[in-house]
Enzyme design. Structure first.
Site, PDB file in Angstrom:
ATOM      1  N   ARG A 165       0.789  -1.203  -0.337  1.00  0.00           N
ATOM      2  CA  ARG A 165      -0.260   0.023  -0.108  1.00  0.00           C
ATOM      3  C   ARG A 165       1.365   0.957  -0.072  1.00  0.00           C
ATOM      4  O   ARG A 165       2.196   1.403   0.382  1.00  0.00           O
ATOM      5  CB  ARG A 165      -0.465   0.185   1.367  1.00  0.00           C
ATOM      6  CG  ARG A 165      -1.796  -0.794   1.252  1.00  0.00           C
ATOM      7  CD  ARG A 165      -2.870  -0.309  -0.069  1.00  0.00           C
ATOM      8  NE  ARG A 165      -4.247  -0.836  -0.169  1.00  0.00           N
ATOM      9  CZ  ARG A 165      -4.744  -2.627  -0.643  1.00  0.00           C
ATOM     10  NH1 ARG A 165      -3.670  -2.293  -1.161  1.00  0.00           N
ATOM     11  NH2 ARG A 165      -5.499  -3.056  -0.183  1.00  0.00           N
TER      12      ARG A 165
ATOM     13  N   GLU B  67      -2.727   7.607  -4.696  1.00  0.00           N
ATOM     14  CA  GLU B  67      -3.397   6.928  -6.046  1.00  0.00           C
ATOM     15  C   GLU B  67      -4.942   7.080  -6.793  1.00  0.00           C
ATOM     16  O   GLU B  67      -5.792   7.483  -4.892  1.00  0.00           O
ATOM     17  CB  GLU B  67      -2.578   5.611  -5.919  1.00  0.00           C
ATOM     18  CG  GLU B  67      -3.671   4.733  -5.381  1.00  0.00           C
ATOM     19  CD  GLU B  67      -2.904   3.525  -5.537  1.00  0.00           C
ATOM     20  OE1 GLU B  67      -1.992   3.374  -5.255  1.00  0.00           O
ATOM     21  OE2 GLU B  67      -3.841   2.589  -5.400  1.00  0.00           O
TER      22      GLU B  67
ATOM     23  N   HIS C  47      -0.977   0.264  -9.924  1.00  0.00           N
ATOM     24  CA  HIS C  47      -1.780  -1.074  -9.013  1.00  0.00           C
ATOM     25  C   HIS C  47      -2.421  -1.495  -9.559  1.00  0.00           C
ATOM     26  O   HIS C  47      -3.450  -1.876  -9.624  1.00  0.00           O
ATOM     27  CB  HIS C  47      -3.311   0.113  -8.267  1.00  0.00           C
ATOM     28  CG  HIS C  47      -3.319  -0.582  -6.618  1.00  0.00           C
ATOM     29  ND1 HIS C  47      -3.651  -0.101  -5.810  1.00  0.00           N
ATOM     30  CD2 HIS C  47      -3.158  -1.614  -6.428  1.00  0.00           C
ATOM     31  CE1 HIS C  47      -3.955  -0.981  -4.669  1.00  0.00           C
ATOM     32  NE2 HIS C  47      -3.509  -2.566  -5.503  1.00  0.00           N
TER      33      HIS C  47
HETATM   34  C1  8YV Z   1      -6.709  -4.187  -5.883  1.00  0.00           C
HETATM   35  C2  8YV Z   1      -5.333  -4.666  -3.969  1.00  0.00           C
HETATM   36  O1  8YV Z   1      -6.428  -2.870  -6.760  1.00  0.00           O
HETATM   37  O2  8YV Z   1      -6.639  -7.123  -3.237  1.00  0.00           O
HETATM   38  C3  8YV Z   1      -5.942  -5.790  -2.823  1.00  0.00           C
HETATM   39  O3  8YV Z   1      -5.517  -5.366  -1.638  1.00  0.00           O
HETATM   40  O4  8YV Z   1      -5.289  -3.634  -3.726  1.00  0.00           O
HETATM   41  C4  8YV Z   1      -5.794  -5.294  -5.197  1.00  0.00           C
HETATM   42  O5  8YV Z   1      -6.128  -6.887  -5.260  1.00  0.00           O
HETATM   43  C5  8YV Z   1      -8.188  -4.565  -5.886  1.00  0.00           C
HETATM   44  O6  8YV Z   1      -8.213  -5.172  -4.326  1.00  0.00           O
HETATM   45  C6  8YV Z   1      -9.094  -4.567  -7.203  1.00  0.00           C
HETATM   46  O7  8YV Z   1     -10.504  -4.685  -6.030  1.00  0.00           O
END
Ligand code: 8YV
Length: 327
Positions: free
Chosen positions: A241, A270, A288
């Site tokens: 993150r 972001e 991301h």
């Molecule tokens: C995706 C994420 O951007 O799983 C996570 O925690 O940050 C990423 O896999 C997101 O969750 C897609 O919805």
């Protein structure tokens, strides 16, 4: 005249723009209110007494305030492994179940971490530009840096950290890690502090959960230690993150040449990435995309949907967040 029939389809609030692979499944089974909390607060207030679940992605925010606005809320389903945007304590206080989608994305995120390491070390984006921009005939690119056999430090040794370590072994890398506590069952060496780990790493890969406990964990001191790890200086990779890295300190360290480079998939604000970061040639930036393959996003969508379906069928959910797991 027959009496009106109660809506048999549970009503849910989507707090993110949902990908079609999840939206289609949801609209077949539920009445979905899309982002009313952002787009139409009055409509949210009207629908709130009927909303029984919230669905969102890994970056979604579900605050205590929003939970408080939804008196019928039973469940929050996150399509993502990270759930640092969800106020789990507020959810638990209301006995609201929170689920996420662990495991199905381990391979993709680990693959991307290795990809960013290779891109930053071997300068693959710059090499691609070298050819495209017709610079090859003018001479060779500056020499890059070897990744095989280098020292890898992993910050966070959960499921994805372990998948990264497994891949790094094939590159002959020596592996050490830091985490809240040592994981005795793993063959890798535990280092108690992130600064000490940085001081002995050629590559420092961040894959720890976001949230208050890890905010700005990678700060100026850690970056200075990474820079001093060898004459070549270390490289930072973040697939966790943006909040885990002090971005201002990182930009400063890169601009001053304290560290050699970085591979970044996540950012503090972001999708906005600071111009100063975008201007640095020794940094590889991706938007991301850790879990962004069609296969993995399908698996994540299916799991996010199946958690909701299980709950509304009166069954146990498949993947509760640890705080909500029974027993
Ligand atoms: C995706 C994420 O951007 O799983 C996570 O925690 O940050 C990423 O896999 C997101 O969750 C897609 O919805």
């Amino acid at each position: 005249m027959s009496a009106p029939v109660a809506n048999p389809r549970p009503e849910i609030l989507a707090v993110a723009r949902l990908p079609p692979m999840l939206a289609t499944q949801l609209s077949a089974a539920f009445t979905v209110h899309e982002r009313l909390h952002e787009l139409d607060p009055a409509a949210l207030a009207a629908a709130a007494p009927r909303i029984r679940a919230v669905v969102g992605g890994g970056e979604s925010k579900v605050s205590a305030e929003l939970i408080g606005q939804l008196p019928a809320l039973e469940m929050i389903s996150v399509m993502g492994v990270g759930y640092d945007g969800i106020d789990v304590a507020a959810a638990k206080a209301r006995s609201v179940m929170v689920t996420h989608t662990p495991n199905v994305l381990n391979d993709d995120v680990a693959d991307l971490a290795i990809g960013l390491m290779l891109c930053a070390a071997r300068q693959l984006p710059a090499a691609d530009r070298w050819v495209r921009e017709g610079r090859w005939p003018t001479g060779p690119m500056p020499l890059a840096r070897k990744m095989s056999g280098a020292r890898l430090g992993i910050v966070g040794m959960g499921r994805i950290g372990q998948a990264i370590a497994q891949r790094a072994l094939a590159f002959g890398m020596s592996i050490a890690y830091t985490a809240r506590s040592a994981k005795g069952q793993l063959p890798h060496r535990f280092v108690a502090s992130v600064e000490a780990l940085a001081a002995e790493s050629d590559f420092l890969v961040v894959i720890t959960p976001g949230g208050a406990g890890t905010r700005k964990m990678i700060d100026a001191r850690v970056l200075a230690a990474l820079g001093a790890s060898s004459p070549q200086k270390g490289i930072l990779v973040n697939v966790a993150r943006g909040s885990v890295v002090d971005e201002a300190a990182l930009i400063d360290a890169l601009e001053r040449g304290v560290i050699a480079g970085a591979g970044l998939d996540v950012f503090e604000a972001e999708p906005n990435v600071p111009e100063r970061l975008r201007a640095l040639p020794q940094v590889v930036l991706t938007p991301h995309i850790g879990s962004a393959t069609s296969q993995t996003r399908q698996a994540m969508a299916d799991l996010a949907f199946n958690n909701l379906a299980a709950h509304f069928a009166g069954q146990r959910v498949h993947t509760p967040v640890p705080e909500c797991a029974a027993g």
